[in-house]
Design a protein around this motif. Structure first.
Motif, PDB file in Angstrom:
ATOM      1  N   GLY A 291       0.812  -1.210   0.000  1.00 36.41           N
ATOM      2  CA  GLY A 291       0.000   0.000   0.000  1.00 36.41           C
ATOM      3  C   GLY A 291       0.843   1.257   0.000  1.00 36.41           C
ATOM      4  N   LEU A 292       1.960   1.234   0.712  1.00 33.19           N
ATOM      5  CA  LEU A 292       2.861   2.385   0.731  1.00 33.19           C
ATOM      6  C   LEU A 292       3.513   2.586  -0.633  1.00 33.19           C
ATOM      7  CD1 LEU A 292       4.432   1.767   4.236  1.00 33.19           C
ATOM      8  CD2 LEU A 292       3.158   3.818   3.570  1.00 33.19           C
ATOM      9  N   ARG A 293       3.972   1.505  -1.234  1.00 35.36           N
ATOM     10  CA  ARG A 293       4.557   1.615  -2.580  1.00 35.36           C
ATOM     11  C   ARG A 293       3.526   2.124  -3.565  1.00 35.36           C
ATOM     12  NH1 ARG A 293       4.867  -0.816  -7.607  1.00 35.36           N
ATOM     13  NH2 ARG A 293       3.110  -2.165  -7.072  1.00 35.36           N
ATOM     14  N   TRP A 294       2.340   1.548  -3.504  1.00 29.91           N
ATOM     15  CA  TRP A 294       1.281   1.875  -4.449  1.00 29.91           C
ATOM     16  C   TRP A 294       0.874   3.342  -4.330  1.00 29.91           C
ATOM     17  CZ3 TRP A 294      -0.609  -0.928  -8.383  1.00 29.91           C
ATOM     18  CH2 TRP A 294      -1.833  -0.551  -8.957  1.00 29.91           C
ATOM     19  N   SER A 295       0.710   3.808  -3.127  1.00 37.16           N
ATOM     20  CA  SER A 295       0.212   5.177  -2.906  1.00 37.16           C
ATOM     21  C   SER A 295       1.308   6.224  -3.028  1.00 37.16           C
ATOM     22  CB  SER A 295      -0.445   5.281  -1.530  1.00 37.16           C
ATOM     23  OG  SER A 295       0.477   4.962  -0.494  1.00 37.16           O
ATOM     24  N   TYR A 340       2.634  -2.241 -12.007  1.00 34.89           N
ATOM     25  CA  TYR A 340       1.269  -1.721 -11.953  1.00 34.89           C
ATOM     26  C   TYR A 340       0.270  -2.773 -11.475  1.00 34.89           C
ATOM     27  CZ  TYR A 340       3.358   2.225 -14.223  1.00 34.89           C
ATOM     28  OH  TYR A 340       4.174   3.297 -14.494  1.00 34.89           O
ATOM     29  N   ARG A 341       0.802  -3.856 -10.920  1.00 32.56           N
ATOM     30  CA  ARG A 341      -0.040  -4.867 -10.283  1.00 32.56           C
ATOM     31  C   ARG A 341      -0.004  -4.656  -8.780  1.00 32.56           C
ATOM     32  NH1 ARG A 341       1.418  -9.987  -8.439  1.00 32.56           N
ATOM     33  NH2 ARG A 341       3.408  -9.762  -9.531  1.00 32.56           N
ATOM     34  N   PHE A 342      -1.193  -4.545  -8.163  1.00 35.78           N
ATOM     35  CA  PHE A 342      -1.293  -4.401  -6.712  1.00 35.78           C
ATOM     36  C   PHE A 342      -1.205  -5.795  -6.103  1.00 35.78           C
ATOM     37  CE2 PHE A 342      -3.699  -3.865  -2.732  1.00 35.78           C
ATOM     38  CZ  PHE A 342      -3.024  -2.781  -2.191  1.00 35.78           C
ATOM     39  N   ASP A 343      -0.081  -6.079  -5.445  1.00 34.65           N
ATOM     40  CA  ASP A 343       0.219  -7.438  -4.998  1.00 34.65           C
ATOM     41  C   ASP A 343       0.505  -7.433  -3.502  1.00 34.65           C
ATOM     42  OD1 ASP A 343       1.089  -9.995  -4.547  1.00 34.65           O
ATOM     43  OD2 ASP A 343       2.819  -9.884  -5.888  1.00 34.65           O
ATOM     44  N   LEU A 344      -0.414  -7.993  -2.714  1.00 32.08           N
ATOM     45  CA  LEU A 344      -0.285  -7.986  -1.258  1.00 32.08           C
ATOM     46  C   LEU A 344       0.898  -8.804  -0.759  1.00 32.08           C
ATOM     47  CD1 LEU A 344      -4.022  -8.412  -0.172  1.00 32.08           C
ATOM     48  CD2 LEU A 344      -2.722  -6.307  -0.450  1.00 32.08           C
ATOM     49  N   THR A 345       1.435  -9.679  -1.603  1.00 34.64           N
ATOM     50  CA  THR A 345       2.559 -10.522  -1.175  1.00 34.64           C
ATOM     51  C   THR A 345       3.863 -10.107  -1.849  1.00 34.64           C
ATOM     52  OG1 THR A 345       2.052 -12.158  -2.895  1.00 34.64           O
ATOM     53  CG2 THR A 345       1.052 -12.496  -0.731  1.00 34.64           C
ATOM     54  N   ARG A 346       3.913  -8.920  -2.419  1.00 30.01           N
ATOM     55  CA  ARG A 346       5.113  -8.497  -3.143  1.00 30.01           C
ATOM     56  C   ARG A 346       6.348  -8.574  -2.240  1.00 30.01           C
ATOM     57  NH1 ARG A 346       6.010  -5.794  -7.787  1.00 30.01           N
ATOM     58  NH2 ARG A 346       3.777  -5.340  -8.042  1.00 30.01           N
ATOM     59  N   SER A 347       7.338  -9.293  -2.714  1.00 34.13           N
ATOM     60  CA  SER A 347       8.586  -9.432  -1.972  1.00 34.13           C
ATOM     61  C   SER A 347       9.697  -9.830  -2.952  1.00 34.13           C
ATOM     62  CB  SER A 347       8.457 -10.496  -0.872  1.00 34.13           C
ATOM     63  OG  SER A 347       9.661 -10.618  -0.149  1.00 34.13           O
ATOM     64  N   PRO A 348      10.814  -9.116  -2.935  1.00 35.82           N
ATOM     65  CA  PRO A 348      11.096  -7.965  -2.074  1.00 35.82           C
ATOM     66  C   PRO A 348      10.301  -6.733  -2.513  1.00 35.82           C
ATOM     67  CG  PRO A 348      12.848  -8.251  -3.679  1.00 35.82           C
ATOM     68  CD  PRO A 348      11.930  -9.432  -3.852  1.00 35.82           C
ATOM     69  N   ASN A 349      10.219  -5.785  -1.623  1.00 38.85           N
ATOM     70  CA  ASN A 349       9.482  -4.552  -1.918  1.00 38.85           C
ATOM     71  C   ASN A 349      10.285  -3.375  -1.361  1.00 38.85           C
ATOM     72  OD1 ASN A 349       7.650  -2.546  -2.437  1.00 38.85           O
ATOM     73  ND2 ASN A 349       5.915  -3.561  -1.461  1.00 38.85           N
ATOM     74  N   ARG A 350      11.312  -3.009  -2.084  1.00 37.02           N
ATOM     75  CA  ARG A 350      12.228  -1.964  -1.623  1.00 37.02           C
ATOM     76  C   ARG A 350      11.735  -0.574  -2.056  1.00 37.02           C
ATOM     77  NH1 ARG A 350      17.644  -3.850  -4.266  1.00 37.02           N
ATOM     78  NH2 ARG A 350      16.180  -4.395  -5.926  1.00 37.02           N
ATOM     79  N   HIS A 351      10.511  -0.272  -1.683  1.00 42.30           N
ATOM     80  CA  HIS A 351       9.924   1.005  -2.096  1.00 42.30           C
ATOM     81  C   HIS A 351      10.614   2.175  -1.398  1.00 42.30           C
ATOM     82  CE1 HIS A 351       7.807   1.723   1.709  1.00 42.30           C
ATOM     83  NE2 HIS A 351       7.450   0.446   1.707  1.00 42.30           N
ATOM     84  N   VAL A 352      10.411   3.350  -1.960  1.00 39.34           N
ATOM     85  CA  VAL A 352      10.987   4.566  -1.381  1.00 39.34           C
ATOM     86  C   VAL A 352       9.882   5.517  -0.930  1.00 39.34           C
ATOM     87  CG1 VAL A 352      13.202   4.452  -2.563  1.00 39.34           C
ATOM     88  CG2 VAL A 352      11.257   5.538  -3.717  1.00 39.34           C
ATOM     89  N   ALA A 353       8.757   4.962  -0.485  1.00 37.38           N
ATOM     90  CA  ALA A 353       7.657   5.807  -0.028  1.00 37.38           C
ATOM     91  C   ALA A 353       8.067   6.681   1.150  1.00 37.38           C
ATOM     92  CB  ALA A 353       6.458   4.939   0.353  1.00 37.38           C
ATOM     93  N   PHE A 354       9.018   6.216   1.955  1.00 43.50           N
ATOM     94  CA  PHE A 354       9.512   6.999   3.091  1.00 43.50           C
ATOM     95  C   PHE A 354      10.825   7.714   2.762  1.00 43.50           C
ATOM     96  CE2 PHE A 354       7.030   3.803   5.673  1.00 43.50           C
ATOM     97  CZ  PHE A 354       6.081   4.711   6.140  1.00 43.50           C
ATOM     98  N   GLY A 355      11.167   7.789   1.481  1.00 45.16           N
ATOM     99  CA  GLY A 355      12.420   8.413   1.102  1.00 45.16           C
ATOM    100  C   GLY A 355      13.560   7.419   1.155  1.00 45.16           C
ATOM    101  N   PHE A 356      14.781   7.969   1.196  1.00 43.29           N
ATOM    102  CA  PHE A 356      15.971   7.123   1.145  1.00 43.29           C
ATOM    103  C   PHE A 356      17.141   7.931   1.674  1.00 43.29           C
ATOM    104  CE2 PHE A 356      19.610   5.012  -0.926  1.00 43.29           C
ATOM    105  CZ  PHE A 356      19.315   3.680  -0.655  1.00 43.29           C
ATOM    106  N   GLY A 357      18.113   7.244   2.261  1.00 42.25           N
ATOM    107  CA  GLY A 357      19.327   7.917   2.693  1.00 42.25           C
ATOM    108  C   GLY A 357      19.159   8.644   4.010  1.00 42.25           C
ATOM    109  N   PRO A 358      19.947   9.710   4.237  1.00 38.69           N
ATOM    110  CA  PRO A 358      19.930  10.399   5.528  1.00 38.69           C
ATOM    111  C   PRO A 358      18.553  10.927   5.913  1.00 38.69           C
ATOM    112  CG  PRO A 358      21.784  11.153   4.190  1.00 38.69           C
ATOM    113  CD  PRO A 358      20.932  10.305   3.306  1.00 38.69           C
ATOM    114  N   HIS A 359      17.732  11.262   4.916  1.00 35.57           N
ATOM    115  CA  HIS A 359      16.425  11.855   5.195  1.00 35.57           C
ATOM    116  C   HIS A 359      15.291  10.830   5.176  1.00 35.57           C
ATOM    117  CE1 HIS A 359      17.380  16.165   5.387  1.00 35.57           C
ATOM    118  NE2 HIS A 359      18.390  15.849   4.578  1.00 35.57           N
ATOM    119  N   TYR A 360      15.625   9.539   5.286  1.00 38.97           N
ATOM    120  CA  TYR A 360      14.563   8.537   5.407  1.00 38.97           C
ATOM    121  C   TYR A 360      13.620   8.968   6.524  1.00 38.97           C
ATOM    122  CZ  TYR A 360      12.316   3.967   5.886  1.00 38.97           C
ATOM    123  OH  TYR A 360      11.404   2.946   5.948  1.00 38.97           O
ATOM    124  N   CYS A 361      12.333   8.904   6.266  1.00 38.12           N
ATOM    125  CA  CYS A 361      11.321   9.500   7.150  1.00 38.12           C
ATOM    126  C   CYS A 361      11.494   9.071   8.604  1.00 38.12           C
ATOM    127  CB  CYS A 361       9.926   9.122   6.662  1.00 38.12           C
ATOM    128  SG  CYS A 361       8.596   9.769   7.715  1.00 38.12           S
TER     129      CYS A 361
END
Length: 431
Positions: A291-295, A340-361
């Motif tokens: 959901g985080l990746r998707w949104s 573009y497939r919404f997959d509840l079991t997606r793994s790995p899921n290295r999304h950047v919804a929270f950012g990346f690096g020093p400013h990771y949320c």
């Protein structure tokens, strides 16, 4: 912002025909086909606006991570949102989000300890109480606007965490949304930059007054912690306290609600996934990450080049603005199979919804706690959601938001008694 599967062709408009900084584009348009074409053909693209301002758009996952990670080449100190394009953020090197190491590290390290998953564990009952009250209107059987209910969701526990008076919560919720969507018709009250300036003035004045009042009686909440916190061996100045209170509240209020709304909308569109989740609650952790990746509620982050550099062969000059599009990175075909497939079991899921690096949320642990509590209650309680009206998207280039999501729910057997009992047992919404 609409979330679609773009056609596999290049017949649509190119990046030169669309202003990616335009707030209204995200309320009525669809950036995903454009981002897909940019990833294929111009993954690092220079856009020039009619007024002469310009910025580089970065759309591929690894390039987005490079921009967000490498503060020696791409600084946050001049501001992190397109709203400051062409200027400089006055919060630079005063607010954690608008600073680079070592200033950023000195501010973040102590805050991260009190916002860790372990430190937030005592607030779990508070979050569950908020969830139960949020879902209570479902019992009426009428239309329930999840986006409106969700907009107030994080304020109820973030307000408690920060020690903000409950009577201020609705006002602060509206002000923080205004700050990230000043051109939205439901929030705009003046032309140009007047709405944004007024929202910032009111929020900064609010926290300035709060900090002054709390100076001699800090309390044991997050604001009290900031009042007693030291960065590089010194207490925070008044302006640093105000800016960081603002940043912490903004980050919590304007992203989590839209992750909820977009995830539920995806499940309305993919009812088999909803049934799959209901049948197997153990899917909750991976479902939340999908959901985080998707949104991708935080749509972009801005940086400025500290020196002449190259990215994907493009020459970026010192001082150039560089925008990392998180919503595009989270659909990068090189990283995510069938993105573009919404997959509840997606793994790995290295999304950047929270950012990346020093400013990771820094608020990611709290967001995950809140989303876990909400969906562990909501999914078993509702057999099916159906749309009860048009979906309205927020006019914001920063937050991929939904401002209206009217739904009707068919409750599971026993859900009414469960929710009623939980609300009756919970007591006041305070810790």
């Amino acid at each position: 912002m609409r979330i679609t599967a773009p056609p596999h062709d290049d017949d649509g408009p190119g990046p030169g025909a669309v202003d990616l900084s335009d707030h209204d584009f995200y309320a009525t348009g669809d950036p995903h086909p454009l981002w897909a074409r940019m990833r294929r053909h111009t993954p690092v693209h220079l856009s020039t606006l009619p007024d002469g301002r310009s910025f580089w758009s970065v759309t591929r996952y690894h390039d987005v991570n490079t921009v967000l990670r490498d503060h020696t080449r791409f600084t946050s100190s001049r501001g992190t949102l397109l709203s400051v394009l062409g200027g400089t953020d006055p919060a630079g090197n005063r607010m954690m989000a608008a600073s680079d190491p070592p200033v950023h590290t000195a501010l973040r390290k102590p805050m991260a300890k009190v916002l860790s998953h372990h430190a937030l564990r005592p607030y779990n009952p508070q979050v569950r109480r908020v969830v139960h009250r949020m879902l209570a209107p479902l019992l009426d059987g009428g239309v329930w606007d999840l986006a409106e209910a969700g907009a107030r969701f994080p304020m109820a526990f973030t307000g408690t965490l920060m020690g903000l008076p409950e009577e201020d919560w609705d006002r602060l919720t509206r002000l923080t949304t205004t700050a990230i969507a000043p051109q939205d018709a439901d929030y705009r009250h003046s032309e140009g930059h007047g709405t944004l300036a007024a929202a910032h003035h009111e929020l900064f004045a609010y926290f300035s007054g709060l900090v002054r009042r709390r100076r001699h009686d800090p309390g044991d909440d997050l604001v009290g912690f900031l009042l007693g916190m030291e960065a590089d061996g010194r207490p925070l100045r008044h302006d640093e306290l105000v800016y960081n209170c603002y940043s912490l509240l903004l980050g919590a209020n304007v992203t989590t609600p839209h992750a909820v709304a977009a995830t539920v909308l995806a499940l309305v569109d993919h009812p088999r996934e909803w049934d799959r989740w209901r049948a197997d609650p153990s899917l909750t952790p991976t479902a939340i990450e999908e959901g985080l990746r998707w949104s991708s509620p935080a749509n972009h982050f801005l940086r400025h080049a500290t020196r002449d550099t190259h990215l994907r062969g493009r020459h970026i000059r010192e001082g150039d603005a560089v925008v990392a599009w998180l919503g595009s990175a989270n659909r990068d075909e090189e990283i995510f199979a069938d993105p573009y497939r919404f997959d509840l079991t997606r793994s790995p899921n290295r999304h950047v919804a929270f950012g990346f690096g020093p400013h990771y949320c820094i608020g990611a642990p709290l967001a995950r706690i809140a989303l876990d509590a909400l969906f562990r209650t909501l999914v078993p309680a509702v057999e099916r959601f159906t749309l009860a009206g048009p979906v309205e998207h927020l006019a914001s280039n920063f937050v991929a938001g939904i401002k209206s999501l009217p739904l009707r729910a068919r409750l599971s057997p026993g859900a009414r008694r469960t929710i009623e009992a939980a609300v009756a047992e919970d007591g006041p919404v305070t810790v």
